[in-house]
Design a protein around this motif. Sequence first.
Motif, mmCIF file in Angstrom:
data_model
loop_
_atom_site.group_PDB
_atom_site.id
_atom_site.type_symbol
_atom_site.label_atom_id
_atom_site.label_comp_id
_atom_site.label_asym_id
_atom_site.label_seq_id
_atom_site.Cartn_x
_atom_site.Cartn_y
_atom_site.Cartn_z
ATOM 1 N N UNK A 1 0.809 -1.204 0.000
ATOM 2 C CA UNK A 1 0.000 0.000 0.000
ATOM 3 C C UNK A 1 0.850 1.266 0.000
ATOM 4 N N UNK A 2 2.083 1.152 0.400
ATOM 5 C CA UNK A 2 2.982 2.296 0.488
ATOM 6 C C UNK A 2 3.129 3.021 -0.849
ATOM 7 N N UNK A 3 2.853 2.312 -1.947
ATOM 8 C CA UNK A 3 2.985 2.920 -3.272
ATOM 9 C C UNK A 3 2.113 4.166 -3.410
ATOM 10 N N UNK A 4 0.981 4.175 -2.709
ATOM 11 C CA UNK A 4 0.084 5.330 -2.794
ATOM 12 C C UNK A 4 0.723 6.582 -2.206
ATOM 13 N N UNK A 5 1.464 6.421 -1.125
ATOM 14 C CA UNK A 5 2.136 7.574 -0.520
ATOM 15 C C UNK A 5 3.225 8.092 -1.453
ATOM 16 N N UNK A 6 3.939 7.168 -2.067
ATOM 17 C CA UNK A 6 4.936 7.570 -3.062
ATOM 18 C C UNK A 6 4.289 8.381 -4.186
ATOM 19 N N UNK A 7 3.135 7.937 -4.640
ATOM 20 C CA UNK A 7 2.438 8.650 -5.718
ATOM 21 C C UNK A 7 2.121 10.078 -5.298
ATOM 22 N N UNK A 8 1.580 10.258 -4.093
ATOM 23 C CA UNK A 8 1.244 11.610 -3.661
ATOM 24 C C UNK A 8 2.490 12.462 -3.448
ATOM 25 N N UNK A 9 3.549 11.884 -2.915
ATOM 26 C CA UNK A 9 4.795 12.641 -2.757
ATOM 27 C C UNK A 9 5.298 13.135 -4.115
ATOM 28 N N UNK A 10 5.209 12.283 -5.111
ATOM 29 C CA UNK A 10 5.632 12.680 -6.459
ATOM 30 C C UNK A 10 4.692 13.742 -7.022
ATOM 31 N N UNK A 11 3.391 13.569 -6.801
ATOM 32 C CA UNK A 11 2.429 14.536 -7.331
ATOM 33 C C UNK A 11 2.596 15.912 -6.685
ATOM 34 N N UNK A 12 2.934 15.940 -5.402
ATOM 35 C CA UNK A 12 3.161 17.208 -4.704
ATOM 36 C C UNK A 12 4.548 17.784 -4.983
ATOM 37 N N UNK A 13 5.384 16.953 -5.612
ATOM 38 C CA UNK A 13 6.764 17.359 -5.953
ATOM 39 C C UNK A 13 7.534 17.812 -4.710
ATOM 40 N N UNK A 14 7.423 16.991 -3.670
ATOM 41 C CA UNK A 14 8.099 17.277 -2.416
ATOM 42 C C UNK A 14 9.447 16.576 -2.365
ATOM 43 N N UNK A 15 10.440 17.199 -1.751
ATOM 44 C CA UNK A 15 11.703 16.491 -1.515
ATOM 45 C C UNK A 15 11.504 15.464 -0.393
ATOM 46 N N UNK B 1 -4.225 6.390 4.728
ATOM 47 C CA UNK B 1 -5.119 7.551 4.664
ATOM 48 C C UNK B 1 -4.633 8.666 5.567
ATOM 49 N N UNK B 2 -4.150 8.312 6.763
ATOM 50 C CA UNK B 2 -3.638 9.330 7.686
ATOM 51 C C UNK B 2 -2.416 10.037 7.100
ATOM 52 N N UNK C 1 0.020 14.837 4.637
ATOM 53 C CA UNK C 1 0.763 15.514 3.573
ATOM 54 C C UNK C 1 -0.038 16.660 2.965
ATOM 55 N N UNK C 2 -1.338 16.449 2.791
ATOM 56 C CA UNK C 2 -2.170 17.521 2.237
ATOM 57 C C UNK C 2 -2.344 18.659 3.232
ATOM 58 N N UNK C 3 -2.488 18.317 4.512
ATOM 59 C CA UNK C 3 -2.620 19.367 5.540
ATOM 60 C C UNK C 3 -1.371 20.238 5.605
ATOM 61 N N UNK C 4 -0.217 19.603 5.554
ATOM 62 C CA UNK C 4 1.034 20.324 5.772
ATOM 63 C C UNK C 4 1.625 20.923 4.500
ATOM 64 N N UNK C 5 1.435 20.231 3.382
ATOM 65 C CA UNK C 5 2.162 20.618 2.174
ATOM 66 C C UNK C 5 1.281 20.725 0.928
ATOM 67 N N UNK C 6 -0.015 20.447 1.071
ATOM 68 C CA UNK C 6 -0.861 20.355 -0.122
ATOM 69 C C UNK C 6 -1.197 21.675 -0.766
ATOM 70 N N UNK C 7 -1.272 22.752 0.024
ATOM 71 C CA UNK C 7 -1.631 24.076 -0.503
ATOM 72 C C UNK C 7 -2.917 24.021 -1.328
ATOM 73 N N UNK D 1 -11.798 16.249 -11.508
ATOM 74 C CA UNK D 1 -11.567 16.461 -10.086
ATOM 75 C C UNK D 1 -10.788 15.311 -9.458
ATOM 76 N N UNK D 2 -9.561 15.141 -9.897
ATOM 77 C CA UNK D 2 -8.674 14.130 -9.316
ATOM 78 C C UNK D 2 -8.301 14.546 -7.901
ATOM 79 N N UNK D 3 -8.276 13.586 -6.971
ATOM 80 C CA UNK D 3 -7.945 13.891 -5.583
ATOM 81 C C UNK D 3 -7.170 12.737 -4.967
ATOM 82 N N UNK D 4 -6.741 12.945 -3.725
ATOM 83 C CA UNK D 4 -6.049 11.883 -3.001
ATOM 84 C C UNK D 4 -6.946 10.681 -2.753
ATOM 85 N N UNK D 5 -8.263 10.865 -2.810
ATOM 86 C CA UNK D 5 -9.177 9.719 -2.690
ATOM 87 C C UNK D 5 -8.957 8.739 -3.842
#
Length: 222
Positions: free
Chosen positions: A11-25, A67-68, A73-79, A170-174
Amino acid sequence: MLTLHHLEKSRSQRVLWLLEALQLPYALKCYQRDPKTLLAPAELKAVHPLGKSPVLVDGDLVVAESAAILEYLLDQYGQGRFRPQDAGALQQYRYWLHYAEGSLMPLLVMKLVFGRIPQGPMPFFVRPLARSLMAKVQALFLAPQLKNHLDYIEGQLQGRDWFAGPGAGDFSAADIQMSFPLEAAASRTDLDAYPNIRAFIARCRRDPHYQQALEKGGPLLL
């Protein structure tokens, strides 16, 4: 610095996807499954007491559960990105964010486990009984339950590309959260009767950040 503790084929792959989408270091620490048990290695317990993945570390903060982590990530870095602003869409977003693991994924895990039990080590005279019992569980419980859920998801995707929001774009983290159980369903269930689900999976796979996550994290499923 963000650090993602990532277990292969998980399941960790989903977090990787969001990190890449947010372009975070971020730093990526990868773990391999035990080749016999397929479980996470013991060293993950040094990161979180349950020894599970994904685990995100941000400074002194340790966050577990997919999910947490996505919400953090969205709360802190999602803008404002990857989370609906409309109240109705936001409710749908929250629903699917938790439905993925709370309702759908347990059935798919059970299907995987019950399918593997007859292939596991056991006395030869027990194996026919194990196969019969597991086949009954699959046929009488898991198959009807999965059909019910897949029928429901298929209907919810009718006329829309993504799970939350009234619009097609309307693509989202969901959607990131729902991607893993539906990929698992595609690998363990015949989805010929579910064109909307198959189209959703195809859209996810075409996303460049999804592809980048696969390149860094490795294959998605066992």
